[in-house]
Design an enzyme around this catalytic site. Structure first.
Site, short mmCIF file in Angstrom:
data_model
loop_
_atom_site.label_atom_id
_atom_site.label_comp_id
_atom_site.label_asym_id
_atom_site.label_seq_id
_atom_site.Cartn_x
_atom_site.Cartn_y
_atom_site.Cartn_z
N TYR A 146 0.82 -1.22 0.00
CA TYR A 146 0.00 0.00 0.00
C TYR A 146 0.86 1.28 0.00
O TYR A 146 0.62 2.20 -0.79
CB TYR A 146 -0.92 -0.04 1.23
CG TYR A 146 -1.79 1.17 1.42
CD1 TYR A 146 -2.94 1.36 0.65
CD2 TYR A 146 -1.50 2.12 2.40
CE1 TYR A 146 -3.76 2.47 0.84
CE2 TYR A 146 -2.32 3.22 2.61
CZ TYR A 146 -3.44 3.39 1.82
OH TYR A 146 -4.25 4.49 2.01
N ASN A 175 -4.44 9.16 9.21
CA ASN A 175 -5.56 8.67 10.04
C ASN A 175 -6.75 9.61 10.12
O ASN A 175 -6.99 10.27 11.13
CB ASN A 175 -5.08 8.39 11.48
CG ASN A 175 -4.23 7.15 11.55
OD1 ASN A 175 -4.49 6.16 10.88
ND2 ASN A 175 -3.19 7.21 12.36
N GLU A 188 -11.89 -1.89 8.63
CA GLU A 188 -11.98 -0.79 9.58
C GLU A 188 -10.61 -0.44 10.17
O GLU A 188 -9.73 -1.26 10.27
CB GLU A 188 -12.97 -1.12 10.71
CG GLU A 188 -12.59 -2.27 11.62
CD GLU A 188 -12.98 -3.65 11.08
OE1 GLU A 188 -13.10 -3.82 9.86
OE2 GLU A 188 -13.12 -4.56 11.91
N LYS A 197 -16.14 -2.02 19.31
CA LYS A 197 -15.97 -2.96 20.42
C LYS A 197 -16.56 -2.39 21.71
O LYS A 197 -17.20 -3.11 22.49
CB LYS A 197 -14.47 -3.26 20.62
CG LYS A 197 -13.89 -4.12 19.51
CD LYS A 197 -12.40 -4.33 19.72
CE LYS A 197 -11.76 -4.99 18.51
NZ LYS A 197 -10.31 -5.19 18.68
N ARG A 217 -0.28 7.12 17.69
CA ARG A 217 -0.77 7.67 16.42
C ARG A 217 -1.36 9.06 16.68
O ARG A 217 -1.61 9.44 17.82
CB ARG A 217 -1.90 6.79 15.84
CG ARG A 217 -1.51 5.40 15.40
CD ARG A 217 -0.64 5.40 14.16
NE ARG A 217 -0.37 4.04 13.69
CZ ARG A 217 0.57 3.25 14.19
NH1 ARG A 217 1.36 3.66 15.16
NH2 ARG A 217 0.76 2.04 13.68
N ARG A 281 3.62 7.07 15.10
CA ARG A 281 3.53 7.92 13.90
C ARG A 281 2.79 9.20 14.25
O ARG A 281 1.70 9.16 14.82
CB ARG A 281 2.79 7.18 12.78
CG ARG A 281 2.52 8.07 11.57
CD ARG A 281 1.79 7.33 10.48
NE ARG A 281 2.65 6.34 9.84
CZ ARG A 281 2.19 5.25 9.22
NH1 ARG A 281 0.90 4.99 9.20
NH2 ARG A 281 3.03 4.41 8.65
P1 NAD Z 1 -12.56 3.97 1.46
O1 NAD Z 1 -12.10 2.56 1.35
O2 NAD Z 1 -13.71 4.25 2.35
O3 NAD Z 1 -12.90 4.56 0.02
C1 NAD Z 1 -12.23 4.17 -1.14
C2 NAD Z 1 -13.28 3.88 -2.19
O4 NAD Z 1 -12.61 3.48 -3.40
C3 NAD Z 1 -14.23 2.74 -1.80
O5 NAD Z 1 -15.57 3.16 -1.79
C4 NAD Z 1 -13.99 1.69 -2.87
O6 NAD Z 1 -15.16 0.96 -3.25
C5 NAD Z 1 -13.45 2.54 -4.03
N1 NAD Z 1 -12.73 1.70 -4.98
C6 NAD Z 1 -11.86 0.69 -4.72
N2 NAD Z 1 -11.47 0.10 -5.85
C7 NAD Z 1 -12.12 0.74 -6.86
C8 NAD Z 1 -12.15 0.56 -8.27
N3 NAD Z 1 -11.44 -0.41 -8.86
N4 NAD Z 1 -12.92 1.38 -9.00
C9 NAD Z 1 -13.66 2.36 -8.42
N5 NAD Z 1 -13.67 2.58 -7.08
C10 NAD Z 1 -12.92 1.76 -6.32
O7 NAD Z 1 -11.28 4.82 1.88
P2 NAD Z 1 -11.18 6.33 2.40
O8 NAD Z 1 -10.82 6.28 3.82
O9 NAD Z 1 -12.37 7.08 1.97
O10 NAD Z 1 -9.91 6.83 1.60
C11 NAD Z 1 -9.97 7.71 0.49
C12 NAD Z 1 -8.56 7.89 -0.07
O11 NAD Z 1 -7.71 8.42 0.94
C13 NAD Z 1 -7.91 6.58 -0.52
O12 NAD Z 1 -7.10 6.82 -1.63
C14 NAD Z 1 -7.02 6.20 0.67
O13 NAD Z 1 -5.94 5.39 0.29
C15 NAD Z 1 -6.58 7.58 1.13
N6 NAD Z 1 -6.20 7.59 2.55
C16 NAD Z 1 -7.16 7.52 3.52
C17 NAD Z 1 -6.78 7.55 4.85
C18 NAD Z 1 -7.79 7.52 5.96
O14 NAD Z 1 -7.40 7.63 7.13
N7 NAD Z 1 -9.08 7.39 5.69
C19 NAD Z 1 -5.42 7.62 5.19
C20 NAD Z 1 -4.48 7.66 4.18
C21 NAD Z 1 -4.88 7.68 2.85
#
Ligand code: NAD
Length: 321
Positions: A146, A175, A188, A197, A217, A281
Site C-alpha cells: 500500500y 488517520n 476498519e 468494540k 498515532r 507515527r
Molecule cells: P474507502 O475505502 O472508504 O474509500 C475508497 C473507495 O474506493 C471505496 O468506496 C472503494 O469501493 C473505491 N474503490 C476501490 N477500488 C475501486 C475501483 N477499482 N474502481 C472504483 N472505485 C474503487 O477509503 P477512504 O478512507 O475514503 O480513503 C480515500 C482515499 O484516501 C484513498 O485513496 C485512501 O488510500 C486515502 N487515505 C485515507 C486515509 C484515511 O485515514 N481514511 C489515510 C491515508 C490515505
C-alpha cells in the site's frame, strides 16, 4: 459551473467530500465500484465503474474540470498488511488509468490522495516519535504494498504535471476518522474498531486491543480533512502536503477516551499477535499551516464523540445491539 469528479465517492472520505462540494454549489459526479453503504449519495450523477480499466476512467472524466482521486483498495492495518500484491496492483491500475484519463479529457486540476504510509519505517520505531515532515519520505522505505504504491502514484501525478501540464495536488492523509467509515468487516481502522468494540461491550467489560496498547498515532477528524484538501486545490502548491493532526496519543489513551464517551468501564486484553503497524507515527502539519493557513479545529474528543454516536446508531439499526 465547474464540474467535479470524485472517485471513490462510495467510500468514507468520498461521500463526505461530495456533500462538502455540493454545499459549495459545484456540479459533482461520483464514481465507485459500489454505491455508498450508509446513505444515499448527494452527487448530481453517480456511476458504478471499475476504475482499474482505462475505458471506464475515460468515461468517468469526460467533461470534467477537476478530479479528486479518492478511489483505492484500502483498509486498516489488518487489511493492508495482508494483501500486498492485490492492493498494489489494484491501486496502481486505478491511478495510472485515472491520470491518463485526466490527460485525454483535458482535466484542469488533479488531486491525489496519498498516505502517511509512504514514510520510512526507521523514522517510526519509537512511541515518542518526531512528527513526520513531507521531505522525510526520501530516501524511501515505505509500508510494503500500500505505501510503496502511494509513493509510486505521487510520482506518476508529478510526472504527468511535468510532461503534460496537468496541475497536480498531492495530499498525504494521516488517520482520518469520522462517521460513514468502515467499522467492521475487516477494512476498519483502529478508532472505528475500538468504537465498535466499546459500543458492543457491557457497562463494565473487557475488550481486545491489537498490540500492547503503547503504540502511538495522531487522528484527524473528517471535516478538518475536507477543509485542508479544498484549500490545497485552490493553492498553487504542487508538492506533497500532510493533512492530519499533531496530537500524539497511545492506543491505550484512545480506548480510554472512547470508554469515557460511552460512559463504560473498559479494561484491555492485549493481543500482540495481531498486526500493529509502525510503533509510533505523528504528522508534522507546519507546511499546511504555512502555505494554506489551514489547521485542524475539531478536538479528538469531539470528533470521537461524533463517530462513536454514529457507530452506536448503526449497530442499533442493524439490531447488533
Ligand atoms: P474507502 O475505502 O472508504 O474509500 C475508497 C473507495 O474506493 C471505496 O468506496 C472503494 O469501493 C473505491 N474503490 C476501490 N477500488 C475501486 C475501483 N477499482 N474502481 C472504483 N472505485 C474503487 O477509503 P477512504 O478512507 O475514503 O480513503 C480515500 C482515499 O484516501 C484513498 O485513496 C485512501 O488510500 C486515502 N487515505 C485515507 C486515509 C484515511 O485515514 N481514511 C489515510 C491515508 C490515505
Amino acid at each position: 459551473m465547474k464540474k467535479i469528479l470524485v472517485t471513490g465517492a462510495g467510500g468514507f472520505v468520498g461521500q463526505h467530500l461530495v456533500k462538502f462540494l455540493k454545499k459549495k454549489n459545484y456540479w459533482v459526479k461520483g464514481v465507485d465500484i459500489k454505491t455508498p453503504e450508509f446513505e444515499k449519495t448527494t452527487a448530481d450523477s453517480f456511476e458504478i465503474l471499475d476504475l482499474r480499466h482505462l475505458d471506464n476512467c475515460i468515461k468517468a472524466a469526460k467533461g470534467i474540470d477537476e478530479i479528486y482521486q479518492m478511489a483505492a483498495d484500502m483498509g486498516g492495518i489488518g487489511y493492508i498488511t495482508k494483501y500486498h500484491a492485490l492492493v498494489f496492483r489494484n491501486n496502481a491500475l486505478i491511478n495510472l488509468n485515472m491520470l491518463e484519463a485526466a490527460r485525454k479529457n483535458g482535466v484542469k486540476k488533479y488531486l491525489y490522495t496519498s498516505s502517511a504510509c509512504v514514510y520510512p519505517k526507521h523514522l517510526q520505531n519509537e512511541e515518542n516519535v518526531s512528527p513526520l515532515k513531507e521531505e522525510d519520505a526520501y530516501p524511501a522505505d515505505s509500508e510494503p504494498g500500500y505505501g510503496w504504491e502511494k509513493l509510486f502514484s505521487e510520482l506518476t501525478a508529478k510526472y504527468y504535471m511535468e510532461d503534460y501540464g496537468i496541475p497536480a495536488y498531492i495530499v498525504r492523509f494521516h488517520n482520518i476518522f469520522g462517521p460513514l467509515c468502515a467499522y467492521d468487516g475487516g477494512r476498519e481502522k483502529s478508532p472505528a474498531a475500538i468504537c465498535r468494540k466499546i459500543a458492543l461491550a457491557k457497562k463494565v467489560d473487557e475488550i481486545e486491543v491489537w498490540g500492547d496498547g503503547k503504540q502511538t498515532r495522531s487522528y484527524c477528524y473528517i471535516d478538518d480533512c475536507l477543509d485542508g484538501i479544498y484549500s490545497l486545490i485552490q493553492s498553487d502548491y504542487h508538492n506533497p502536503v500532510n493533512i492530519g493532526q499533531d496530537r500524539l496519543i497511545t492506543v491505550d489513551e484512545l480506548v480510554d477516551i472512547i470508554s469515557g464517551i460511552a460512559g463504560k468501564k473498559i479494561t484491555k486484553r492485549y493481543d500482540t499477535t495481531k498486526p500493529q503497524g509502525v510503533r509510533g507515527r505523528n504528522a508534522d502539519i507546519s507546511l499546511a499551516k504555512k502555505i494554506l493557513g489551514w489547521e485542524p479545529k475539531i478536538s479528538l474528543e469531539e470528533g470521537l464523540e461524533r463517530m462513536y454516536k454514529w457507530i452506536y446508531a448503526q449497530l442499533k439499526k442493524k439490531k447488533t445491539l
